[in-house]
Write an enzyme that holds these catalytic residues in place. Structure first.
Site, short mmCIF file in Angstrom:
data_model
loop_
_atom_site.label_atom_id
_atom_site.label_comp_id
_atom_site.label_asym_id
_atom_site.label_seq_id
_atom_site.Cartn_x
_atom_site.Cartn_y
_atom_site.Cartn_z
CG HIS A 61 -1.95 1.08 1.20
ND1 HIS A 61 -2.40 1.69 2.35
CD2 HIS A 61 -2.59 1.69 0.18
CE1 HIS A 61 -3.27 2.63 2.02
NE2 HIS A 61 -3.40 2.65 0.72
CD GLU B 50 -0.57 1.31 5.82
OE1 GLU B 50 -0.81 1.87 6.90
OE2 GLU B 50 -1.47 1.06 4.99
N1 CAA Z 1 5.99 14.21 -7.65
C1 CAA Z 1 7.25 14.31 -7.22
N2 CAA Z 1 7.60 15.00 -6.10
C2 CAA Z 1 6.63 15.62 -5.44
C3 CAA Z 1 5.28 15.55 -5.83
C4 CAA Z 1 4.97 14.82 -7.00
N3 CAA Z 1 3.72 14.67 -7.46
N4 CAA Z 1 4.53 16.25 -4.95
C5 CAA Z 1 5.36 16.73 -4.03
N5 CAA Z 1 6.64 16.36 -4.31
C6 CAA Z 1 7.83 16.64 -3.51
C7 CAA Z 1 8.42 18.00 -3.79
O1 CAA Z 1 9.39 17.93 -4.81
C8 CAA Z 1 9.04 18.35 -2.46
O2 CAA Z 1 10.27 17.71 -2.27
P1 CAA Z 1 11.41 18.30 -1.26
O3 CAA Z 1 10.73 18.65 0.04
O4 CAA Z 1 12.38 17.21 -1.12
O5 CAA Z 1 11.92 19.50 -1.97
C9 CAA Z 1 8.10 17.73 -1.45
O6 CAA Z 1 7.42 16.69 -2.15
C10 CAA Z 1 7.14 18.73 -0.91
O7 CAA Z 1 6.45 19.34 -2.00
P2 CAA Z 1 6.13 20.90 -2.13
O8 CAA Z 1 7.11 21.70 -1.35
O9 CAA Z 1 5.94 21.24 -3.56
O10 CAA Z 1 4.68 21.02 -1.58
P3 CAA Z 1 4.16 20.75 -0.16
O11 CAA Z 1 5.16 21.03 0.88
O12 CAA Z 1 2.85 21.43 -0.17
O13 CAA Z 1 3.94 19.17 -0.15
C11 CAA Z 1 2.67 17.25 -0.37
C12 CAA Z 1 3.12 18.52 -1.05
C13 CAA Z 1 3.87 16.33 -0.16
C14 CAA Z 1 1.67 16.58 -1.32
C15 CAA Z 1 2.02 17.62 1.01
O14 CAA Z 1 1.02 18.58 0.82
C16 CAA Z 1 1.45 16.45 1.74
O15 CAA Z 1 2.17 15.68 2.37
N6 CAA Z 1 0.10 16.29 1.69
C17 CAA Z 1 -0.59 15.21 2.35
C18 CAA Z 1 -0.49 13.98 1.50
C19 CAA Z 1 -1.11 12.79 2.16
O16 CAA Z 1 -1.59 12.81 3.27
N7 CAA Z 1 -1.14 11.68 1.40
C20 CAA Z 1 -1.76 10.49 1.83
C21 CAA Z 1 -3.14 10.42 1.27
S1 CAA Z 1 -4.00 8.97 1.82
C22 CAA Z 1 -3.42 7.78 0.81
O17 CAA Z 1 -2.66 7.98 -0.09
C23 CAA Z 1 -3.88 6.41 1.13
C24 CAA Z 1 -5.11 5.93 0.51
O18 CAA Z 1 -5.22 4.71 0.38
C25 CAA Z 1 -6.22 6.81 0.11
P1 NAD Z 2 -7.54 6.12 -10.50
O1 NAD Z 2 -8.99 6.25 -10.74
O2 NAD Z 2 -6.68 7.34 -10.61
O3 NAD Z 2 -6.91 5.04 -11.53
C1 NAD Z 2 -7.39 3.74 -11.69
C2 NAD Z 2 -6.91 3.22 -13.05
O4 NAD Z 2 -7.20 1.82 -13.16
C3 NAD Z 2 -7.62 3.91 -14.22
O5 NAD Z 2 -6.63 4.38 -15.14
C4 NAD Z 2 -8.47 2.79 -14.84
O6 NAD Z 2 -8.59 2.91 -16.25
C5 NAD Z 2 -7.65 1.56 -14.47
N1 NAD Z 2 -8.41 0.31 -14.47
C6 NAD Z 2 -9.65 0.07 -13.99
N2 NAD Z 2 -9.98 -1.23 -14.14
C7 NAD Z 2 -8.90 -1.82 -14.74
C8 NAD Z 2 -8.61 -3.17 -15.14
N3 NAD Z 2 -9.50 -4.15 -14.99
N4 NAD Z 2 -7.40 -3.42 -15.71
C9 NAD Z 2 -6.50 -2.43 -15.87
N5 NAD Z 2 -6.71 -1.16 -15.50
C10 NAD Z 2 -7.91 -0.86 -14.95
O7 NAD Z 2 -7.39 5.42 -9.09
P2 NAD Z 2 -6.16 5.50 -8.04
O8 NAD Z 2 -6.37 6.65 -7.16
O9 NAD Z 2 -4.88 5.35 -8.77
O10 NAD Z 2 -6.46 4.20 -7.16
C11 NAD Z 2 -6.06 2.92 -7.58
C12 NAD Z 2 -6.03 1.99 -6.38
O11 NAD Z 2 -5.12 2.49 -5.41
C13 NAD Z 2 -7.37 1.81 -5.66
O12 NAD Z 2 -7.43 0.50 -5.17
C14 NAD Z 2 -7.25 2.81 -4.54
O13 NAD Z 2 -8.07 2.49 -3.44
C15 NAD Z 2 -5.78 2.67 -4.18
N6 NAD Z 2 -5.17 3.83 -3.52
C16 NAD Z 2 -5.53 5.10 -3.84
C17 NAD Z 2 -4.91 6.18 -3.22
C18 NAD Z 2 -5.25 7.60 -3.55
O14 NAD Z 2 -4.88 8.49 -2.79
N7 NAD Z 2 -5.92 7.88 -4.65
C19 NAD Z 2 -3.89 5.94 -2.29
C20 NAD Z 2 -3.52 4.61 -1.99
C21 NAD Z 2 -4.18 3.57 -2.61
#
Ligand code: CAA
Ligand code: NAD
Length: 305
Positions: free
Chosen positions: A160, A172
């Site tokens: 993850h 993770e």
């Molecule tokens: N690609 C490459 N590098 C990136 C980037 C990207 N898309 N986005 C940010 N960075 C890098 C920057 O280059 C910068 O690097 P340095 O500090 O080494 O110079 C660093 O990250 C910080 O970026 P910025 O200074 O431009 O911007 P910021 O300080 O506002 O940080 C952020 C941006 C890292 C996205 C910050 O806002 C952040 O940590 N946000 C929270 C993100 C978070 O919680 N993510 C988890 C979401 S939940 C999840 O993912 C799980 C799930 O299953 C849903």
């Molecule tokens: P997204 O909507 O940005 O992208 C999903 C992609 O999968 C799309 O390009 C879609 O065309 C493709 N797809 C769907 N069905 C498919 C198949 N059968 N074969 C091949 N490709 C297929 O979604 P995302 O945010 O990248 O999330 C992807 C996974 O990662 C989900 O399981 C999500 O829960 C997990 N995840 C998301 C985040 C987040 O912050 N968005 C963080 C961690 C984990």
């Protein structure tokens, strides 16, 4: 030598070829960090358009990484970019992409049936040694893995990553009861190789981060549902009052509101988490129904021109 006598244990190979399925927000990021670490990556999606979207995400992000590594040297930046991008190929044929894979990481839509069907097909197409991993945010890895053979389930883990993958250091590694220790170790080693810090967790809803983060974000939406504060005030409050890099509303837009809804609805249906933590949220349901999916669609709680 000891392992050679353990008859049920398949000899693992070093992970060199990685197939990433799903070229969205997460799959693109995973492909990028693997390619930057000199692994050979095949990125798969269902359409050329989706692959193009993934390549655009990678293109924008890798420029930032290259610039950070070589701030004053444009030639070196370009060399870094070319070198990493050369390690990535793309295809819409997931079965063909499974053939040479040491590791397959799935990052497709958060839907158990769709993930199970994909892994069932991949199980038949991939070599015996291939490790399978799902980047699921919220689903049971054990249940996803149950679509594959008994042998494969021993080589099936959650892997993850966090959004944005190139910037977030954590991964993770989710252990099911069937996962072999050696496979866990191989995944931990590979995670370090691509610049991440792995933590081990059990196969419970949301693992560690999302078990804590998602209920917090849902409660932030409920503040909006109850009309207690504006999205801007909620975000400002959590940034300035609790030191969060993003407030919960802008973070939800960043994660994707469809993904947020899949997670909450899924937990409500399957249980395993305190029900009051996942009661429906009106504003989330409405935004998703309107196609406002957050940053990736240009509109969510906020607009992204
Ligand atoms: N690609 C490459 N590098 C990136 C980037 C990207 N898309 N986005 C940010 N960075 C890098 C920057 O280059 C910068 O690097 P340095 O500090 O080494 O110079 C660093 O990250 C910080 O970026 P910025 O200074 O431009 O911007 P910021 O300080 O506002 O940080 C952020 C941006 C890292 C996205 C910050 O806002 C952040 O940590 N946000 C929270 C993100 C978070 O919680 N993510 C988890 C979401 S939940 C999840 O993912 C799980 C799930 O299953 C849903
Ligand atoms: P997204 O909507 O940005 O992208 C999903 C992609 O999968 C799309 O390009 C879609 O065309 C493709 N797809 C769907 N069905 C498919 C198949 N059968 N074969 C091949 N490709 C297929 O979604 P995302 O945010 O990248 O999330 C992807 C996974 O990662 C989900 O399981 C999500 O829960 C997990 N995840 C998301 C985040 C987040 O912050 N968005 C963080 C961690 C984990």
């Amino acid at each position: 030598a000891v392992r050679a006598f353990a008859t049920s244990t398949i000899q693992q190979k070093e992970i060199k070829n990685v197939t990433v399925i799903g070229a969205g927000l997460m799959g693109a990021g995973i492909a990028q960090v693997a390619a930057q670490a000199q692994l050979k990556v095949t990125l798969v999606d269902t359409t050329e358009k989706a692959l193009e979207n993934g390549q655009n995400i990678i293109g924008t992000s890798i420029k930032r990484v290259a610039k950070k590594l070589n701030p004053d040297d444009q030639a070196k930046q370009q060399e870094y970019i070319d070198n990493a991008l050369n390690n990535i190929s793309t295809t819409v044929d997931s079965k063909a992409a499974a053939k040479d894979a040491d590791l397959i990481v799935e990052a497709i839509v958060e839907n158990i049936k769709v993930k199970q069907q994909l892994f069932k097909d991949l199980d038949a197409a991939a070599p015996e040694h291939t490790i399978f991993a799902s980047n699921t945010s919220s689903l049971s890895v054990t249940e996803i893995a149950s679509a594959t053979s008994e042998a494969r389930q021993k080589q099936f883990a959650g892997l993850h990553f966090f959004n944005p993958v190139p910037a977030m250091k954590l991964v993770e590694i989710v252990r099911t009861d069937k996962l072999q220790e050696q496979v866990f170790e191989d995944l931990a080693q590979m995670s370090k190789k691509i610049g991440k810090s792995p933590v081990s967790c059990k196969d419970t809803p949301g693992f560690i981060v999302n078990r804590l983060l998602v209920p917090y974000m849902l409660e932030a939406f409920r503040i909006l549902d109850r009309g207690e504060a504006s999205p801007q005030d909620v975000d400002t409050a959590m940034k300035l009052g609790a030191g969060m890099p993003m407030g919960p509303i802008e973070l939800a837009d960043f994660v994707g509101l469809d993904t947020m809804k899949f997670i909450a609805d899924g937990w409500r249906e399957t249980g395993g988490i305190e029900p009051s933590l996942v009661t429906p949220v009106k504003v989330l349901d409405e935004l998703v129904a309107e196609g406002r999916l957050g940053r990736k669609s240009g509109k969510g709680f906020y607009d992204y021109p």
